[in-house]
Design a protein around this motif. Structure first.
Motif, short mmCIF file in Angstrom:
data_model
loop_
_atom_site.label_atom_id
_atom_site.label_comp_id
_atom_site.label_asym_id
_atom_site.label_seq_id
_atom_site.Cartn_x
_atom_site.Cartn_y
_atom_site.Cartn_z
N TRP A 2 100.29 29.78 39.51
CA TRP A 2 101.08 28.70 40.11
C TRP A 2 101.04 27.51 39.16
N MET A 3 102.17 26.87 38.96
CA MET A 3 102.19 25.70 38.08
C MET A 3 101.41 24.53 38.68
N ASP A 4 101.62 24.26 39.98
CA ASP A 4 100.96 23.08 40.55
C ASP A 4 99.44 23.24 40.52
N ALA A 5 98.94 24.37 41.00
CA ALA A 5 97.49 24.55 41.07
C ALA A 5 96.86 24.60 39.68
N THR A 6 97.50 25.31 38.74
CA THR A 6 96.83 25.44 37.43
C THR A 6 97.04 24.20 36.57
N MET A 7 98.10 23.45 36.78
CA MET A 7 98.19 22.17 36.06
C MET A 7 97.06 21.23 36.50
N MET A 8 96.55 21.42 37.71
CA MET A 8 95.40 20.61 38.13
C MET A 8 94.22 20.77 37.18
N ALA A 9 94.07 21.99 36.61
CA ALA A 9 93.00 22.18 35.63
C ALA A 9 93.17 21.20 34.46
N GLY A 10 94.42 21.02 34.04
CA GLY A 10 94.69 20.07 32.97
C GLY A 10 94.32 18.65 33.35
N PHE A 11 94.66 18.27 34.58
CA PHE A 11 94.29 16.91 35.01
C PHE A 11 92.78 16.74 35.05
N GLY A 12 92.07 17.78 35.51
CA GLY A 12 90.62 17.68 35.54
C GLY A 12 90.02 17.55 34.15
N LEU A 13 90.48 18.39 33.23
CA LEU A 13 89.94 18.35 31.86
C LEU A 13 90.27 17.02 31.18
N LEU A 14 91.50 16.54 31.37
CA LEU A 14 91.89 15.30 30.67
C LEU A 14 91.28 14.06 31.32
N ARG A 15 91.05 14.10 32.62
CA ARG A 15 90.31 13.00 33.25
C ARG A 15 88.88 12.96 32.72
N LEU A 16 88.29 14.12 32.60
CA LEU A 16 86.93 14.20 32.04
C LEU A 16 86.92 13.62 30.62
N ALA A 17 87.90 14.01 29.82
CA ALA A 17 87.98 13.50 28.44
C ALA A 17 88.21 11.99 28.44
N ARG A 18 89.05 11.52 29.34
CA ARG A 18 89.37 10.09 29.38
C ARG A 18 88.16 9.27 29.83
N HIS A 19 87.45 9.74 30.85
CA HIS A 19 86.36 8.94 31.41
C HIS A 19 85.10 8.99 30.56
N LEU A 20 84.78 10.15 30.02
CA LEU A 20 83.49 10.29 29.34
C LEU A 20 83.62 10.56 27.84
N GLY A 21 84.81 10.93 27.38
CA GLY A 21 85.02 11.15 25.96
C GLY A 21 84.05 12.18 25.39
N ASP A 22 83.60 11.94 24.17
CA ASP A 22 82.69 12.88 23.50
C ASP A 22 81.38 13.07 24.25
N ARG A 23 81.06 12.16 25.15
CA ARG A 23 79.77 12.22 25.83
C ARG A 23 79.79 13.13 27.06
N TRP A 24 80.90 13.81 27.28
CA TRP A 24 81.01 14.55 28.54
C TRP A 24 79.95 15.64 28.68
N ASP A 25 79.58 16.24 27.53
CA ASP A 25 78.60 17.33 27.55
C ASP A 25 77.32 16.83 26.89
N LEU A 26 76.25 16.77 27.64
CA LEU A 26 75.00 16.25 27.09
C LEU A 26 74.47 17.15 25.97
N ALA A 27 74.97 18.39 25.89
CA ALA A 27 74.58 19.28 24.78
C ALA A 27 75.36 18.97 23.51
N GLY A 28 76.35 18.08 23.60
CA GLY A 28 77.01 17.60 22.39
C GLY A 28 78.19 18.42 21.92
#
Ligand SMILES: [Zn+2]
Length: 598
Positions: A199-225
């Motif tokens: 589904w486009m709507d449901a799977t595009m949500m994955a994109g919003f989740g990943l890009l929100r994570l990138a926007r809010h935490l940037g390179d620091r999102w994963d404590l393992a680096g």
């Protein structure tokens, strides 16, 4: 998600610790003609073996609010205190004891304990009477450490390639148009859920989740680096498919393999050979919401890739703009919310005044749909939205319920000096202070009920507020052919509350945001963590092609006709509570990164 092949949950045995016991449950209007037996509400929900003491199983940040809930059995004498012990084996034993008191709200068999003052890092367990809770951490990365697992779920859902340990290369023959039969390459993307559909709507949500994570935490999102490349690579994979779903007129199609007649006929592995009988179908419908989601997502992709791949960023932005230009303003609350978010992101990506004006226009239309008066002859709550379009009923949605205020908060943040910006901010505050706060205060768990209703639209329990206004914690079960758990509803409110805590400098919003997330991660009547591989007592996932996926979050706790909670903890293959569904992981990343943003 699965729309067919519903598997009935088994009848529950007598329960010991109920969600609703003696809660003044009322059945009004339509349901009053055929009232369900009151005792059924008590007996159909939480079985006796569920733990009495429940809390956040991922633990707590040292400085956050910390609560535990004790669910009394029928006739049980309430314990007066609870004790928190460090079970990590400190050289000097450590424990504190605090009082338990009747929890506020409409779930009277619950006691609440507060140990917010404990900020000492450690690995703890709580005991009260003869009961003990799941062990938990107090540490600064208690929540943060779950992010890589939640991100890995999206990788495991990749379609169009082999995912080692999950499945061999799949669906290299996607797909043919339902209407003309023409084969078009729409390989790639992600499987949506416990099935193989895209589904486009449901799977595009994955994109919003990943890009929100990138926007809010940037390179620091994963404590393992691992850094941003992991997020951007995943985003690019999903976007291969989204870009291919754009028609020549600029608009995008609804789904691939959704099922030809609303059925499960396309939900299967294929021979990977285009032109053979098992090829799946493209649904060429072009729903309004999908257009706005696509434009918003491409504008966000453009911003995220500007530094690392400017050509790709420009190509995605151009695709988003083509879609935007080909689409009219929608009229419903849900679709208008996405329209606002799309215009805001296009403005951020281009800095063109046209998109600011478009965003403000749609924002005004969205704000006008907020119910600011005493709907339903009552004065208890206001500030929620109406559905818009042809329907004037109060708005609720199992996935996008928090979207209208989220869109207005984004709009106000993007255009802070606009003459209407204070009105948009006031609309968000009204929603939070006069709707979310009083409604979530009704729950011993602090969770936001799904929505409010006028009377009883279906013959099942609607809880009274005042006058004609009623509410349910969970989706009505007799309104449509399907219903499911409220994980995304709660997580999206956590994302809203997290953003509002920053915007309005209100730490109590942040506390309430964590209550929604804690329900998902174990602080619920089942003592069950809804993310596979985190916490304890994971509910059994409905994932009949890929099996259990680490970090996957299930639809979660739904309600029965009595609005009592239901969660599959057995082997019934119940999709309504047990199925993985992309929006849950997306809103988890969105909300948690919002809350972790320093
Ligand atoms: Zn596939």
């Amino acid at each position: 998600m699965v729309g067919a092949g519903i598997v009935r949950l088994p009848e529950r045995p007598m329960q010991r610790r109920s969600f609703l016991l003696g809660s003044g449950l009322a059945v009004v209007s339509a349901a009053a003609q055929n009232p369900p037996p009151r005792q059924e509400a008590v007996e159909s929900a939480t079985p006796a073996e569920e733990p009495a003491l429940v809390l956040s199983q991922v633990g707590f940040l040292p400085q956050s609010r910390k609560t535990v809930t004790y669910r009394l059995a029928s006739g049980e004498a309430p314990p007066e205190t609870f004790t928190v012990r460090d079970i990590g084996g400190p050289p000097k034993p450590f424990s504190i004891t605090r009082p338990l008191a009747q929890a506020p709200g409409d779930v009277p068999n619950c006691l609440a304990g507060d140990f917010t003052d404990l900020d000492r890092e450690g690995y703890y367990q709580i005991t009260a009477g003869d009961e003990r809770c799941a062990p938990f951490f107090i540490r600064p990365d208690a929540w943060r450490r779950t992010l890589p697992k939640a991100v890995s779920y999206h990788h495991a859902q990749r379609c169009g390639m082999a995912v080692p340990n999950i499945h061999p290369a799949c669906h290299l023959d996607d797909a043919r148009r339902r209407d003309t039969g023409e084969h078009i390459d729409v390989t790639g993307g992600w499987h949506d859920a416990g099935d193989l559909r895209k589904w486009m709507d449901a799977t595009m949500m994955a994109g919003f989740g990943l890009l929100r994570l990138a926007r809010h935490l940037g390179d620091r999102w994963d404590l393992a680096g691992s850094g941003l490349p992991v997020l951007l690579d995943e985003m690019r994979w999903g976007n291969r498919y989204f870009l291919k779903m754009q028609d020549k007129d600029g608009r995008v199609w609804a789904d691939t393999a959704g099922g030809v007649n609303g059925d499960n006929s396309d939900n299967h592995w294929t021979d990977n050979q285009a032109g053979t009988a098992d090829d799946r179908y493209i649904n060429p419908a072009k729903p309004a919401m999908v257009q706005s989601m696509f434009a918003a997502l491409q504008a966000m992709v453009a911003q995220a890739f500007t530094a690392s791949d400017p050509d790709y960023a420009q190509a995605c932005l151009a695709a988003g703009l083509r879609c935007w230009e080909a689409t009219e303003d929608p009229s419903t609350t849900r679709d208008l919310s996405w329209r606002v978010l799309a215009a805001v992101e296009l403005h951020r990506a281009t800095r063109h005044a046209q998109y600011a004006a478009d965003a403000a226009r749609s924002g005004q239309a969205l704000a006008a749909l907020q119910i600011t008066g005493p709907l339903g002859s009552q004065k208890k709550v206001r500030g929620f939205w109406e559905t818009g379009g042809p329907r004037s009923a109060p708005y609720w949605d199992p996935v996008y319920s928090a979207l209208p205020p989220m869109a207005l908060l984004e709009l106000a943040a993007a255009l802070p000096s606009h003459q209407e910006a204070s009105r948009w901010r006031d609309a968000v505050r009204l929603y939070l202070d006069e709707y979310v706060a009083p409604m979530s205060a009704r729950s011993a768990y602090g969770i936001m009920p799904l929505g409010v209703f006028l009377g009883s639209p279906t013959a099942e329990v609607y809880r009274p507020i005042e006058g004609e206004l009623t509410y349910r914690y969970f989706m009505p079960t007799r309104q449509r052919s399907w219903w499911l758990g409220t994980t995304s509803h709660l997580e999206s409110h956590a994302a809203l509350l997290g953003a509002a805590a920053r915007a309005f400098h209100k730490p109590e919003y942040r506390d309430l945001a964590f209550r929604q997330m804690e329900w998902v991660m174990g602080h619920n009547p089942f003592g069950a963590c809804l993310m596979t591989g985190e916490g304890w007592r994971n509910s059994v996932p409905y994932s009949r092609f890929a099996g259990p996926l680490a970090g996957g979050i299930v639809n979660g706790i739904a309600g029965n006709a009595q609005d009592a909670p239901i969660l599959q903890m057995e082997y019934g293959n119940d999709w309504r509570t047990g199925e993985y569904w992309t929006p849950h992981n997306a809103f988890y990343l969105w909300a948690l990164s919002q809350l972790e943003e320093a």
